[in-house]
Enzyme design. Structure first.
Site, PDB file in Angstrom:
ATOM      1  N   ASN A 265       0.857  -1.190   0.000  1.00 32.44           N
ATOM      2  CA  ASN A 265       0.000   0.000   0.000  1.00 32.44           C
ATOM      3  C   ASN A 265       0.898   1.247   0.000  1.00 32.44           C
ATOM      4  OD1 ASN A 265      -1.417   2.274   1.112  1.00 32.44           O
ATOM      5  ND2 ASN A 265      -3.076   0.906   1.671  1.00 32.44           N
TER       6      ASN A 265
ATOM      7  N   ASP B   3      -0.131   4.499  -0.077  1.00 35.60           N
ATOM      8  CA  ASP B   3      -0.844   5.727   0.303  1.00 35.60           C
ATOM      9  C   ASP B   3       0.066   6.765   0.961  1.00 35.60           C
ATOM     10  OD1 ASP B   3      -3.144   4.449  -0.481  1.00 35.60           O
ATOM     11  OD2 ASP B   3      -3.943   4.171   1.544  1.00 35.60           O
ATOM     12  N   HIS B   4       0.951   6.275   1.847  1.00 35.89           N
ATOM     13  CA  HIS B   4       1.662   7.254   2.670  1.00 35.89           C
ATOM     14  C   HIS B   4       2.873   7.862   1.989  1.00 35.89           C
ATOM     15  CE1 HIS B   4      -1.357   6.897   5.555  1.00 35.89           C
ATOM     16  NE2 HIS B   4      -1.193   5.587   5.644  1.00 35.89           N
TER      17      HIS B   4
ATOM     18  N   ARG C 291       3.621  18.911   1.228  1.00 36.57           N
ATOM     19  CA  ARG C 291       4.136  20.115   0.585  1.00 36.57           C
ATOM     20  C   ARG C 291       3.390  20.481  -0.691  1.00 36.57           C
ATOM     21  NH1 ARG C 291       9.186  22.072   2.392  1.00 36.57           N
ATOM     22  NH2 ARG C 291       8.985  21.958   4.644  1.00 36.57           N
TER      23      ARG C 291
ATOM     24  N   HIS D 113      -5.624   3.600  -1.592  1.00 37.52           N
ATOM     25  CA  HIS D 113      -6.946   3.984  -1.086  1.00 37.52           C
ATOM     26  C   HIS D 113      -7.245   5.405  -1.546  1.00 37.52           C
ATOM     27  CE1 HIS D 113      -9.684   4.291   2.771  1.00 37.52           C
ATOM     28  NE2 HIS D 113     -10.320   4.574   1.650  1.00 37.52           N
TER      29      HIS D 113
ATOM     30  N   ARG E 236      -9.336   8.103  -0.938  1.00 33.40           N
ATOM     31  CA  ARG E 236     -10.315   8.505   0.084  1.00 33.40           C
ATOM     32  C   ARG E 236     -11.192   9.618  -0.448  1.00 33.40           C
ATOM     33  NH1 ARG E 236      -8.922   6.485   5.479  1.00 33.40           N
ATOM     34  NH2 ARG E 236     -10.639   7.738   6.212  1.00 33.40           N
TER      35      ARG E 236
ATOM     36  N   ARG F 196      -7.002  12.784   0.867  1.00 31.06           N
ATOM     37  CA  ARG F 196      -5.913  13.270   1.733  1.00 31.06           C
ATOM     38  C   ARG F 196      -4.555  12.705   1.321  1.00 31.06           C
ATOM     39  NH1 ARG F 196      -7.479  10.148   7.283  1.00 31.06           N
ATOM     40  NH2 ARG F 196      -9.444  11.193   6.870  1.00 31.06           N
TER      41      ARG F 196
ATOM     42  N   GLU G 203      -8.667   0.497  -2.883  1.00 33.26           N
ATOM     43  CA  GLU G 203      -9.502   0.538  -1.675  1.00 33.26           C
ATOM     44  C   GLU G 203     -10.473   1.690  -1.827  1.00 33.26           C
ATOM     45  OE1 GLU G 203      -7.126   0.903   1.784  1.00 33.26           O
ATOM     46  OE2 GLU G 203      -6.148  -1.010   1.479  1.00 33.26           O
TER      47      GLU G 203
ATOM     48  N   THR H  27      -7.240   6.739  10.181  1.00 34.09           N
ATOM     49  CA  THR H  27      -7.078   5.616   9.268  1.00 34.09           C
ATOM     50  C   THR H  27      -8.344   4.775   9.345  1.00 34.09           C
ATOM     51  OG1 THR H  27      -5.675   3.707   8.717  1.00 34.09           O
ATOM     52  CG2 THR H  27      -5.889   4.242  11.047  1.00 34.09           C
ATOM     53  N   THR H  28      -8.424   3.724   8.542  1.00 36.14           N
ATOM     54  CA  THR H  28      -9.637   2.905   8.531  1.00 36.14           C
ATOM     55  C   THR H  28      -9.739   2.154   9.855  1.00 36.14           C
ATOM     56  OG1 THR H  28      -9.189   2.657   6.187  1.00 36.14           O
ATOM     57  CG2 THR H  28     -10.940   1.303   7.097  1.00 36.14           C
TER      58      THR H  28
ATOM     59  N   GLU I 229     -11.085  -9.257   3.363  1.00 33.70           N
ATOM     60  CA  GLU I 229      -9.813  -8.914   3.989  1.00 33.70           C
ATOM     61  C   GLU I 229     -10.086  -8.728   5.476  1.00 33.70           C
ATOM     62  OE1 GLU I 229      -7.203  -6.194   1.981  1.00 33.70           O
ATOM     63  OE2 GLU I 229      -6.396  -5.443   3.877  1.00 33.70           O
TER      64      GLU I 229
ATOM     65  N   HIS J   7      -3.680  -4.314   7.847  1.00 37.83           N
ATOM     66  CA  HIS J   7      -3.808  -3.079   8.638  1.00 37.83           C
ATOM     67  C   HIS J   7      -2.894  -3.141   9.854  1.00 37.83           C
ATOM     68  CE1 HIS J   7      -5.231   0.662  10.271  1.00 37.83           C
ATOM     69  NE2 HIS J   7      -5.861   0.858   9.126  1.00 37.83           N
ATOM     70  N   GLY J   8      -1.953  -2.223   9.863  1.00 39.96           N
ATOM     71  CA  GLY J   8      -1.070  -2.057  11.028  1.00 39.96           C
ATOM     72  C   GLY J   8       0.058  -3.066  11.118  1.00 39.96           C
TER      73      GLY J   8
ATOM     74  N   GLY K  96       1.210  -1.217   4.345  1.00 35.22           N
ATOM     75  CA  GLY K  96       1.637   0.069   3.812  1.00 35.22           C
ATOM     76  C   GLY K  96       2.416   0.942   4.768  1.00 35.22           C
ATOM     77  N   HIS K  97       1.745   1.403   5.819  1.00 30.31           N
ATOM     78  CA  HIS K  97       2.314   2.457   6.657  1.00 30.31           C
ATOM     79  C   HIS K  97       3.686   2.079   7.205  1.00 30.31           C
ATOM     80  CE1 HIS K  97       2.663   4.794  10.469  1.00 30.31           C
ATOM     81  NE2 HIS K  97       2.320   5.752   9.652  1.00 30.31           N
TER      82      HIS K  97
HETATM   83  N1  PXP Z   1      -5.909  -3.059   4.185  1.00 29.47           N
HETATM   84  C1  PXP Z   1      -6.885  -2.115   4.210  1.00 29.47           C
HETATM   85  C2  PXP Z   1      -8.255  -2.516   3.805  1.00 29.47           C
HETATM   86  C3  PXP Z   1      -6.590  -0.789   4.593  1.00 29.47           C
HETATM   87  O1  PXP Z   1      -7.586   0.123   4.620  1.00 29.47           O
HETATM   88  C4  PXP Z   1      -5.274  -0.437   4.895  1.00 29.47           C
HETATM   89  C5  PXP Z   1      -4.937   0.982   5.224  1.00 29.47           C
HETATM   90  O2  PXP Z   1      -5.220   1.789   4.138  1.00 29.47           O
HETATM   91  C6  PXP Z   1      -4.292  -1.444   4.831  1.00 29.47           C
HETATM   92  C7  PXP Z   1      -4.635  -2.755   4.498  1.00 29.47           C
HETATM   93  C8  PXP Z   1      -2.856  -1.169   5.112  1.00 29.47           C
HETATM   94  O3  PXP Z   1      -2.701  -0.761   6.426  1.00 29.47           O
HETATM   95  P1  PXP Z   1      -1.292  -0.201   6.931  1.00 29.47           P
HETATM   96  O4  PXP Z   1      -1.026   1.030   6.119  1.00 29.47           O
HETATM   97  O5  PXP Z   1      -1.521   0.062   8.369  1.00 29.47           O
HETATM   98  O6  PXP Z   1      -0.272  -1.273   6.665  1.00 29.47           O
END
Ligand code: PXP
Length: 242
Positions: A9, A11-12, A20, A45, A47, A51, A72, A102-103, A153, A192-193, A214-215
């Protein structure tokens, strides 16, 4: 055991770029690096408040990367139209609250059957593989099955954020949900996480076919480089899978 796929992922990377408002760091470049590092897919994702990932990012990811894209998205008409326009490999339907960081939880597949049913059907008709992001709860898996979603998931956030006995309880619930979901014929993903510290017990669950992370990878990438952080995660996953 079947191979466990890693969806990265990105996103970040976009979060840092947007701090910036310019063009870098570029999430599409991150997606290309992830492919070189052994990712099996890219997750992003879009959103409602844009963001991090932007519409232009989704457009470029669809055009420029070879790996399957997992979009997502919230269960809205706007997101459905975007998904149908870009036709990503997969769409993961997530709950979205504007004020959340976050979700925070899974989607209530059981309580929102009527809202989700047409969305799941239309995505499926467009040959987009639909996944529902749900809590590790048998009721939600039954609901996903009755909605006709091929994939769920499982939300690993509460497992990652807890410790000791509470973490063990969350892990047991994820194991149970994975086995139960697979017995219903659902393909099981999780995410997630997840971090180096938390990934192994999840990767060892045989029914789980894909992790989306991702994060942590982007954060660790600041210190060791994104390719290195992804490769190391891949190693932890492969070790746990043996
Ligand atoms: N899966 C889903 C459905 C999510 O919404 C997210 C966060 O966008 C992730 C996985 C990845 O989570 P993380 O960025 O905490 O690894």
């Amino acid at each position: 055991m079947t191979k466990l796929r890693l969806g990265v992922n990105i996103d970040h990377v976009a979060t840092i770029r947007n701090a910036r408002g310019g063009a870098f760091p570029d999430p599409v470049r991150a997606a290309k690096l992830a492919a070189q590092a052994g990712a099996d897919g890219i997750t992003a994702h879009l959103r409602e408040d844009r963001r991090h990932i932007s519409d232009a990012d989704i457009e470029r990811l669809s055009r420029e990367i070879d790996l399957p894209l997992n979009l997502e998205m919230a269960a809205t008409d706007e997101m459905l139209a975007i998904a149908l326009r870009h036709r990503p490999h997969a769409a993961c339907i997530v709950p979205e609250k504007r004020e959340e960081r976050t979700t925070e939880g899974g989607i209530d597949a059981a309580g929102q059957h009527n809202r989700l049913a047409p969305l799941v059907r239309r995505l499926g008709e467009a040959r987009i593989r639909v996944s529902l992001f749900v809590e590790a709860d048998r009721r939600q898996l039954d609901a996903a099955k009755s909605l006709g979603a091929p994939v769920v998931e499982l939300h690993t956030g509460a497992y990652c954020d807890s410790a000791g006995e509470t973490r063990e309880k969350h892990l047991a619930a994820i194991r149970d949900a994975a086995a139960y979901g697979a017995s219903l014929g659902l393909e099981i993903h999780a995410g997630h996480g997840l971090s180096y510290d938390t990934v192994a017990p999840i990767a060892a669950i045989p029914e789980i076919r894909e992790l989306n992370i991702g994060h942590f990878l982007v954060g660790e990438g600041i210190f060791v480089g994104l390719e290195a952080s992804i490769k190391r995660m891949r190693q932890f996953m492969d070790e746990a899978r043996k």
